[in-house]
Scaffold this motif. Structure first.
Motif, mmCIF file in Angstrom:
data_model
loop_
_atom_site.group_PDB
_atom_site.id
_atom_site.type_symbol
_atom_site.label_atom_id
_atom_site.label_comp_id
_atom_site.label_asym_id
_atom_site.label_seq_id
_atom_site.Cartn_x
_atom_site.Cartn_y
_atom_site.Cartn_z
ATOM 1 N N LYS A 80 6.511 -5.674 2.339
ATOM 2 C CA LYS A 80 6.893 -6.407 2.375
ATOM 3 C C LYS A 80 6.094 -6.745 3.856
ATOM 4 O O LYS A 80 6.102 -7.907 4.128
ATOM 5 N N TRP A 81 7.176 -5.614 4.649
ATOM 6 C CA TRP A 81 6.774 -5.642 6.016
ATOM 7 C C TRP A 81 5.774 -6.004 6.169
ATOM 8 O O TRP A 81 5.235 -6.585 6.711
ATOM 9 N N LYS A 82 4.190 -5.313 5.103
ATOM 10 C CA LYS A 82 2.946 -5.606 5.445
ATOM 11 C C LYS A 82 2.382 -7.258 4.641
ATOM 12 O O LYS A 82 2.016 -8.116 5.658
ATOM 13 N N ALA A 83 2.857 -7.300 3.839
ATOM 14 C CA ALA A 83 2.827 -8.830 3.216
ATOM 15 C C ALA A 83 2.938 -9.286 4.500
ATOM 16 O O ALA A 83 1.715 -11.231 4.855
ATOM 17 N N ASP A 84 4.372 -9.977 4.994
ATOM 18 C CA ASP A 84 4.939 -10.724 5.920
ATOM 19 C C ASP A 84 3.665 -10.361 7.103
ATOM 20 O O ASP A 84 3.958 -11.660 7.632
ATOM 21 N N HIS A 85 3.160 -10.019 7.636
ATOM 22 C CA HIS A 85 3.304 -9.754 8.995
ATOM 23 C C HIS A 85 1.420 -9.465 9.240
ATOM 24 O O HIS A 85 0.752 -9.254 9.519
ATOM 25 N N GLY A 86 0.916 -9.995 7.779
ATOM 26 C CA GLY A 86 -0.016 -9.864 7.321
ATOM 27 C C GLY A 86 -1.374 -8.546 7.375
ATOM 28 O O GLY A 86 -2.255 -8.752 7.700
ATOM 29 N N TYR A 87 -0.864 -7.815 7.312
ATOM 30 C CA TYR A 87 -1.082 -6.394 7.513
ATOM 31 C C TYR A 87 -1.564 -5.434 6.182
ATOM 32 O O TYR A 87 -1.658 -4.468 6.051
ATOM 33 N N ASP A 88 -1.618 -6.024 4.721
ATOM 34 C CA ASP A 88 -1.444 -5.665 3.896
ATOM 35 C C ASP A 88 -2.970 -6.182 3.340
ATOM 36 O O ASP A 88 -3.037 -6.524 1.752
ATOM 37 N N VAL A 89 -4.177 -6.287 3.873
ATOM 38 C CA VAL A 89 -5.342 -6.669 3.813
ATOM 39 C C VAL A 89 -6.341 -5.819 4.374
ATOM 40 O O VAL A 89 -5.787 -5.159 4.615
ATOM 41 N N PRO A 90 -7.736 -5.740 3.753
ATOM 42 C CA PRO A 90 -8.849 -4.797 4.487
ATOM 43 C C PRO A 90 -8.867 -4.898 5.873
ATOM 44 O O PRO A 90 -8.675 -5.809 5.686
ATOM 45 N N ARG A 91 -9.239 -3.898 6.410
ATOM 46 C CA ARG A 91 -9.531 -4.123 7.879
ATOM 47 C C ARG A 91 -10.662 -4.754 8.074
ATOM 48 O O ARG A 91 -10.460 -5.818 9.113
ATOM 49 N N PHE A 92 -12.066 -4.325 7.835
ATOM 50 C CA PHE A 92 -12.722 -5.552 8.409
ATOM 51 C C PHE A 92 -13.455 -6.178 7.888
ATOM 52 O O PHE A 92 -14.359 -7.491 7.551
ATOM 53 N N TYR A 93 -13.786 -5.244 6.481
ATOM 54 C CA TYR A 93 -14.238 -6.234 5.021
ATOM 55 C C TYR A 93 -13.348 -6.653 4.019
ATOM 56 O O TYR A 93 -12.736 -5.170 2.804
ATOM 57 N N ASN A 94 -13.440 -7.464 3.213
ATOM 58 C CA ASN A 94 -13.190 -7.771 1.903
ATOM 59 C C ASN A 94 -13.707 -8.548 0.236
ATOM 60 O O ASN A 94 -14.224 -8.783 0.540
ATOM 61 N N ALA A 95 -14.379 -6.871 0.149
ATOM 62 C CA ALA A 95 -14.658 -7.199 -0.879
ATOM 63 C C ALA A 95 -13.911 -7.726 -2.437
ATOM 64 O O ALA A 95 -15.106 -8.405 -2.828
ATOM 65 N N GLY A 96 -12.925 -7.319 -2.246
ATOM 66 C CA GLY A 96 -12.339 -8.508 -3.344
ATOM 67 C C GLY A 96 -12.827 -10.463 -3.007
ATOM 68 O O GLY A 96 -11.800 -10.842 -4.151
ATOM 69 N N ASN A 97 -13.179 -10.472 -1.564
ATOM 70 C CA ASN A 97 -12.639 -11.777 -1.885
ATOM 71 C C ASN A 97 -14.525 -12.404 -2.201
ATOM 72 O O ASN A 97 -15.423 -12.194 -2.198
ATOM 73 N N GLN A 98 -14.080 -14.347 -2.192
ATOM 74 C CA GLN A 98 -15.648 -14.662 -2.474
ATOM 75 C C GLN A 98 -16.067 -15.170 -0.812
ATOM 76 O O GLN A 98 -15.345 -15.318 0.210
#
Lengths: 325, 469, 724
Positions: A53-71
């Protein structure tokens, strides 16, 4: 001239990007967002869900440099790096991971840092140049010899020792100033005098000795001899010619210190309890508050670049032979 | 190999130290073959102060080198016919100072003390309890009554001084034999030495050696009976700790500089000389690196290393190895953070120099860039490099203390002056004061830095083209 | 002659110093005008993370908010063992039990039949919140500051910049509001997951709130207000204006202790709404930094970078100093103020002071009123009287400084990882190895060298003053100690060596490899100041011929290793939340394992018999029967030795003569209101202790002038030569 400055300012942008990338990489090489969450949530009774929950709230729940899951561009924008670094360029430092506004804290803590660093810097510069000139003036005599010996003695003592000794003698034994602390306004004087003296004394050895070499170098130049031959008094030669030319290497060295004036001195601030930016940075490192660390690094870099531009400008002012392209 | 009494263990920093010594020797050979390099060094060699300092420096280096030859001794019992080596890595210095190493007290004791520093509950044979200062296990254990102590110390110091003189006479005699000319009497040779004749300051060198030998003899002999610098919180001999710290100081001061020097010199001169995009790129790199507060950079690097060690515990079997790799890493990262300032200084100086007439002339005569940089610019910035190196040397030894204070210095299990000063900080709050750790770290550090600086002054005078008359 | 820069600076400094200081002490860190005011001075080490009562969970946060927020119950200040008494409640309720069908059960039913317990809490009427702008109303009774725009906030930087303030009576709804906040999706309350197991419906409630929050926020990050009064929580119920009920699953007597912590203090919805307005957070105006409570003090200056100031809450309800205590309290002067209204001190100033040595020195100079004893200052401050008793040294006594001691409800231990193939496991061999090591690590010596005797060697997990702890022979750990001459004595090292032979490692050598047994020791102790302790630890293991490999890392990485369970020996500690044996023994409860369960059982100790007894003991009242169960559990744990039972530290507090009414309390944090001080006496002593010593200034000045003489002489000579 103005074109030069603009060019240098534009050139600052890639440096700041580089600084950000490097800081980011360094910090996340050793820390995972999980670590950060744990530090912020405290040691007792922390569950895995709380961390998620903390990570989601503070924006740390995504990859560091490159988000392959997105468009599309979201591959790069939906990452920790992008989310946490882009606003910096607009000097919007955001919130620390503890929830406090960083810009506000920096604006509060900048003044104590300056209050201690600026007098140390100015008094120090004055003292070191005076001493160096004195020693250079008496070059070759026993005053020169002992002056250098005193410098060597002074510089082979750790700063920590000056601080420990200063506090022990001046505050503890002699009751002359408070041991540590800070206050605003006129009251701050009694807190600042000891750190400033200690700061100046601890730098005396190395700086005087270095500046002395700059002076000696100038003194032995032909134009100085010519000036002397013309019958100018030694003092006048020293002030008119030598000082001016020796200022170039002194300035190059000194400008490096200017960013430190704002970001404060780590040791002085923590020993003397000065609530400046130096102790702010140290606290942030030890509490792993990445947002603050990054903001401080960014701020330091900006000030540093300004310092560099100022150096180059001062080159032209002091020595017209260095041309500006 | 199975019956060797020890197994040589080469740590990373040991290896680099030997590489360093190798390259210094190569440099010496090179210098001897080139007249223009020999001249300034000869000038250095003529300065008594510089040569005296060199002797002191060499003494430090000798201690450091003794501490850089590591091995594991064999265990007493064999295992299925194979020799088993203990896990603990020792150095030659450890072997030489074994009596100091083994004689640990319970906790603090003052220099030359017979009694512990703080009171303890003592139980007498008759069942009585009293709180008093107990006798030390080793310090002054051969004495019966406290009153004997001063006389004992004096007589032992006298004996050691005499012995030291005796030992000193050996090199003196050897030197006289070498220096004696057939045409003169021995008395004349001696008086030439006493009056300090000749180009090379033999008198200073021999006197310094003599003082060092006498001091070493006193320290060695007295430390068998007393803790001459006291003991620390866990009762370790502070003199031994100070000796062990010599290597740490030397390694940080030398390896760091050596790591950064080639890069700083090359990039600094190139930036100032070529300007344009080369300048831009080099400035970009060093501005970016130096913009990051060095404490953060060092902290991150050390933490990274810790993470690596944690992940690969099998690569570092002993505490010594782990401490060593951390020391090496600290040198590397300190090198990375400190090269930028020299680089900037060199760039500034080169900017100035490239406008100077004779360099413009050299260029006009068609010298290649490389040769202009190597022949004309490098010698002209050499003094800056040398001064920076020596200033850095002492600066780095001192910076180590600050880093230890922040908690990212050398390994906490490693002996270093920094670690000693940091723990001394807390000892200063004691009442009565525990001053000896701080004092002995100060004395040892001071000796090294002073010698290094005096030596460097001579080097600077000799190498600065504008100071040479 | 030109005056050297340094001389001029020093001259200037001295002039200013002389003119500024007349008769006052020069080293007073506080404004001279405050010298005789009724202000207590204290220090804080690091900036507290949050003052939100739903989130704060560490002692440096509690030292502030416990004075501000008032939960329904508190610990009696003087009575021992620790007893709960009402604070804002009118009495401490006994729970009513129900079975699954909702039928009320008598008090003495077996635990298994109890499905729910209900606590009904009555709040005393007439308790008011501190003055605060969140309660300010205009003439027509509308809240003034609840629809603020960016314009209104322009000149606002701290809470004091709001012109108006108001107050309101504390009601049961405020307590309910706070319980609901424990499940708030943005607050991450540290006890939320624990409460999930107890408060009925709170787990589902958190999901409801999450959905509701996301719907309201619609992607906004700040300025979102979720009105919790709109969402009912099944487990709490408002009975009337002053009464509410909390329904928890099963029987959980320890729940009352939780209700004595700020987690259960009242929170005004107005305050929450006020701080949730857009633009507030940017100015650090949040509940994290500006508490709104009903306690004896309120926070008036909040500058975590420098200073925190607590001032007397003008709306504080009547609370009288306790009239009864322990037999010793009367003679000790602790009952002098009995029946008088609290608090006694007007203002408390906390200054940021990170370094321990300046803190200690300021205490000695009289600028802090209380201080812990620094190990470095120990010999100076403390002396031993006869059999291990302690008192302040003569120099301290002359200053009138007093020493207060108490054994903390904490334990520091060395744990074995029970999952490790060498030191772990439940075979007789592994047990003997652990017992041998337990004997070898001489904690008495550790306490005497590193703690100056400030602690007692532990015989088990339970700290003194906790139910189930036994004094004397019955309480010793028979696997490590013998009872000799009326005292526990550590078994001889030869016995440990013999155990090691039986464990299969004669002389500490592993027969399989022929090498000494090598054990990894994980510790979060980094930094040179810990070197001595690590050296000492190596020495302990080498007594058995075992080689200890110290792997010191930072606390984060240490925790990571513990979670993975790849440690062998580690050191850690535990600070009790509440004075109940359950709060210690759960550290050894199998299902509370660190590995796989993320619990607090870092040794991953899992003994079925121990687990069974724990489940039984957990819900029992403090009866002799419970003590028997605990004895059995301790015996199992001591035999298995999953920990080297380390030590219980002793708290040493020094205080100056002008302070009174202090009694150390390990559980209560809201103790400021009991303290009293005598400002005149303090001002007088401070002056006497801090007379400035002026001669060094003169000496420094003299030296500088003297050193200028040869320079001038040399200059003159040179000028003469030049002229020639």
């Amino acid at each position: 001239m103005i074109g030069y400055i603009i060019r240098r300012l534009l050139y600052a942008i890639p440096i700041l990007i580089g600084v950000n990338l490097l800081t980011f990489w360094l910090f996340f090489f050793v820390n995972s967002p999980d670590d950060m969450a744990r530090v912020h949530l405290g040691g007792k009774r922390v569950t895995p869900e709380a961390i998620v929950k903390w990570k989601a709230d503070h924006g740390y729940d995504v990859p560091r440099f490159y988000n392959a899951g997105n468009q599309g561009p979201k591959k790069f924008t939906d990452t920790i790096f992008f989310k946490h670094s882009v606003k910096l360029f607009l000097f919007d430092f955001g919130r620390s991971d503890q929830g406090r506004d960083i810009g506000y804290d920096i604006s509060q803590r900048m003044w104590p840092s300056l209050a201690i660093a600026l007098p140390t810097f100015l008094v120090g510069l004055l003292v070191y140049i005076t001493f160096a000139m004195l020693i250079a003036f008496f070059r070759g005599t026993y005053l020169d010899y002992w002056g250098v010996v005193v410098c060597v003695v002074l510089m082979s003592v750790s700063t920590l020792f000056y601080v420990i000794g200063g506090q022990f003698l001046v505050s503890k034994l002699w009751h002359l100033v408070p041991i540590s602390g800070y206050d605003i306004g006129v009251e701050s004087f009694k807190f600042l005098i000891l750190p400033v003296i200690v700061g100046v004394v601890s730098g005396t050895g190395a700086s005087t000795r270095l500046y002395r070499t700059f002076f000696l170098e100038e003194i032995n130049k032909d134009y100085v001899r010519t000036a002397r031959a013309k019958g100018l008094s030694e003092l006048r030669v020293l002030f008119r010619h030598v000082l001016k030319n020796a200022m170039i290497p002194i300035l190059t060295g000194v400008v490096v210190v200017i960013p430190l004036l704002f970001t404060g001195s780590l040791i002085m601030e923590s020993f003397f309890g000065i609530p400046g930016l130096g102790s702010y940075t140290i606290d942030a490192i030890s509490s792993q508050d990445f947002s603050i660390v990054r903001a401080m690094v960014f701020l330091g870099s900006v000030l540093y670049i300004i310092g560099l531009i100022l150096t180059d400008l001062s080159y032209t002012l002091v020595d017209p032979r260095v041309r500006m392209k | 190999m199975t019956d060797m009494p020890f197994q040589i263990e080469i740590l990373w920093t040991d290896f680099l130290i030997f590489v360093l010594i190798g390259s210094i020797l190569a440099f010496v050979v090179y210098t001897l073959r080139h007249e223009h390099l020999r001249v300034p060094w000869r000038q250095v060699a003529r300065r008594p102060l510089a040569m005296g300092s060199l002797v002191i420096l060499l003494a430090y280096v000798a201690v450091g080198l003794m501490d850089s030859i590591h091995f594991r001794p064999a265990q007493n019992e064999q295992h299925q016919g194979e020799v088993v080596y203990v896990n603990e890595v020792l150095s030659l210095l450890d072997m030489a100072a074994m009596p100091l190493r083994a004689r640990t007290e319970k906790t603090y004791s003052a220099p030359f003390a017979m009694h512990a520093f703080s009171k303890e509950m003592v139980e007498y044979p008759d069942g009585r309890h009293a709180r008093e200062y107990p006798r030390l296990l080793y310090g002054g254990a051969h004495l019966q009554e406290p009153v004997e102590r001063a006389g004992d110390i004096l007589s032992r110091a006298g004996a050691a001084t005499l012995a030291g003189f005796g030992i000193w006479l050996l090199p003196v005699t050897g030197f006289l034999l070498f220096w004696h000319k057939r045409s003169e009497s021995w008395a004349q040779t001696l008086s030439r030495l006493v009056r300090g004749e000749g180009d090379f300051p033999w008198r200073t060198v021999l006197v310094t050696t003599g003082i060092l030998i006498v001091l070493a003899a006193n320290a060695a002999y007295l430390s068998l009976y007393y803790h001459i610098f006291g003991t620390d919180q866990v009762g370790q001999d502070v003199f031994y700790k100070s000796l062990k710290s010599v290597r740490t100081g030397l390694v940080i001061g030398t390896l760091t500089t050596l790591v950064m020097l080639p890069f700083a010199a090359l990039f600094g001169i190139m930036a100032g000389y070529f300007r344009g995009w080369v300048d831009d790129v080099i400035q970009y790199v060093y501005t970016t690196l130096s913009s990051i507060p060095s404490v953060l950079l060092i902290a991150a690097a050390i933490l990274t290393l810790q993470a690596y060690i944690t992940a690969n515990p099998e690569s570092f079997t002993s505490a010594t190895e782990r401490a060593d790799i951390r020391l090496l890493f600290l040198c590397l990262i300190l090198g990375v953070t400190s090269w930028t300032s020299l680089c900037r200084l060199l760039r500034g100086e080169t900017l100035k120099l490239r406008e100077v007439d004779y360099i413009l002339a050299a260029r006009a005569l068609g010298s290649s860039h490389l040769s202009v940089m190597a022949r004309h610019i490098l010698p002209n910035v050499m003094h800056i490099i040398l001064i920076t190196v020596v200033l850095d040397f002492s600066g780095l030894v001192l910076a180590e203390a600050v880093l230890s204070y922040v908690g990212v210095g050398v390994d906490p299990t490693m002996d270093s002056w920094g670690n000693m000063i940091v723990s001394a900080r807390l000892e200063m709050a004691r009442d009565p004061l525990v001053w000896w750790s701080l004092a002995s770290a100060f004395v040892f550090m001071f000796g090294l830095v002073l010698a290094a600086n005096l030596f460097s002054d001579a080097v600077r005078d000799a190498f600065d083209p504008r100071l040479r008359k | 002659m030109k005056c050297p820069g340094a001389t001029r600076t020093v001259l200037l400094a001295i002039l200013i110093l002389f003119s500024a200081a007349v008769a006052a002490s020069w080293n007073n860190p506080y404004p001279e005008a405050d010298a005789e005011k009724n202000i207590l001075y204290s220090a804080f080490r690091e900036r507290p993370k949050t003052f939100d009562p739903a989130r704060a969970y560490s002692s440096n946060e509690y030292q502030f908010i416990a004075q501000i927020y008032e939960p329904p119950f508190q610990y009696h200040y003087l009575k021992r063992p620790y007893t709960l008494v009402p604070l804002t409640a009118s009495n401490v309720p006994t729970p009513v039990f129900f079975d699954k069908q909702g039928r009320r059960l008598p008090h003495n039913v077996p635990v298994a039949r109890i499905a729910y317990s209900v606590y009904e809490i009555h709040i005393r009427p007439g308790i008011y919140f501190q003055p605060h702008p969140a309660f300010a109303r205009d003439a027509s009774g509308r809240l003034l500051y609840h629809a603020l725009g960016p314009r209104d906030l322009m000149d606002i930087n701290t809470i004091g910049d709001f012109a108006q303030s108001g107050t309101r009576e504390v009601t049961a709804a405020d307590y309910i509001y706070q319980i609901k906040r424990l499940a708030h999706p943005k607050l991450h309350s540290p006890i939320q997951s624990l409460m999930n197991d107890y408060i009925v419906g709170i787990r589902e409630y958190a999901d409801t709130l999450k959905k509701a929050y996301d719907a309201i926020a619609g992607g906004r990050e700040e300025g979102v207000y979720l009105d919790l009064t709109q969402y009912p929580l099944a487990g709490v119920q408002e009975v009337d204006r002053y009464t509410y009920r909390v329904k928890i699953k099963g029987k959980y007597p320890q729940f009352l202790y939780w209700m004595a912590m700020p987690f259960f203090a009242p929170m005004a919805p107005e305050a929450d709404h006020f701080f949730s307005q857009p633009g507030m957070a940017e100015k650090n105006l949040t509940l994290d930094w500006y508490p709104v409570g009903s306690g004896a003090y309120m926070l008036t200056v909040n500058n975590p970078n420098r200073q925190m100031v607590l001032e007397r809450n003008p709306n504080y309800h009547e609370e009288l100093y306790p009239a009864e205590g322990e037999p010793d309290d009367g003679p000790a002067g602790l009952l002098k103020d009995a029946g008088k209204p609290m608090p006694f001190i007007d203002k408390v100033v906390f200054s940021l002071d990170k370094e321990s040595i300046p803190r200690w020195n300021k205490f000695l100079q009289g600028y802090y009123d209380r201080s812990a004893v620094l190990p470095e200052g120990f010999d100076q401050a403390i002396r031993f009287t006869g059999e291990g008793d302690t008192d302040v040294s003569d120099t301290m006594k002359q200053k009138g400084i007093r020493l207060l001691t108490s054994v903390a409800t904490s334990t520091y231990y060395l744990g074995f990882n029970m999952l490790d193939p060498v030191v772990g496991g439940y075979t007789e061999r592994a047990r003997k190895l652990r017992q041998a090591i337990s004997i070898a690590v001489d904690f008495e010596e550790q306490i005497s060298i590193f703690e100056n005797g400030r602690g007692i060697a532990a015989q088990g997990p339970l700290a003194p003053d906790i139910f189930g702890y036994r004094e004397g022979q019955a309480g010793i750990n028979p696997y490590v100690y013998d009872w000799v001459d009326g005292r526990p004595r550590r078994k001889p090292i030869e016995y440990a060596r013999q155990l090691l032979v039986e464990a299969g490692y004669p002389g500490g050598v592993n027969p399989a490899s022929g090498k000494p047994l090598s054990i990894n020791y994980e510790t979060p102790a980094i930094g040179p100041e810990r070197k001595a302790q690590l050296d000492w630890m190596l020495k302990q293991f080498s007594k058995l011929g075992i080689q200890l490999v110290v792997r010191a890392t930072d606390y984060n990485r240490f925790q990571e290793k513990m979670r993975k369970g790849d440690a062998q020996i580690y050191d850690w500690g535990w600070n009790a939340d509440y004075p109940d044996p359950e709060n210690f023994l759960f550290l050894l409860y199998g299902p509370n394992k660190k590995v796989g369960h993320d619990g607090e059982n870092a040794s991953n100790y899992d003994n079925p018999e121990f687990n069974r007894l724990f489940e039984r003991m957990k819900n029992m009242e403090n009866t002799p029967e419970r003590a028997r169960v605990i004895d059995q559990m301790l015996d199992i744990a001591r035999r298995d030795s999953p920990w080297i039972w380390g030590m219980h530290p002793k708290n040493f507090l020094l205080e100056h003569a002008w302070i009174s009414n202090t009694k150390l309390h390990n559980m209560a944090n809201n103790t400021l209101k009991y303290s009293r001080l005598d400002p005149e006496k303090r001002a007088e002593l401070r002056l006497a202790w801090n007379r400035p010593v002026v001669w060094p200034i003169v000496a420094v000045l003299g030296t500088l002038v003297a050193s200028a003489v040869p320079a001038v002489v040399a200059y003159r000579r040179r000028e003469r030569e030049a002229r020639r």
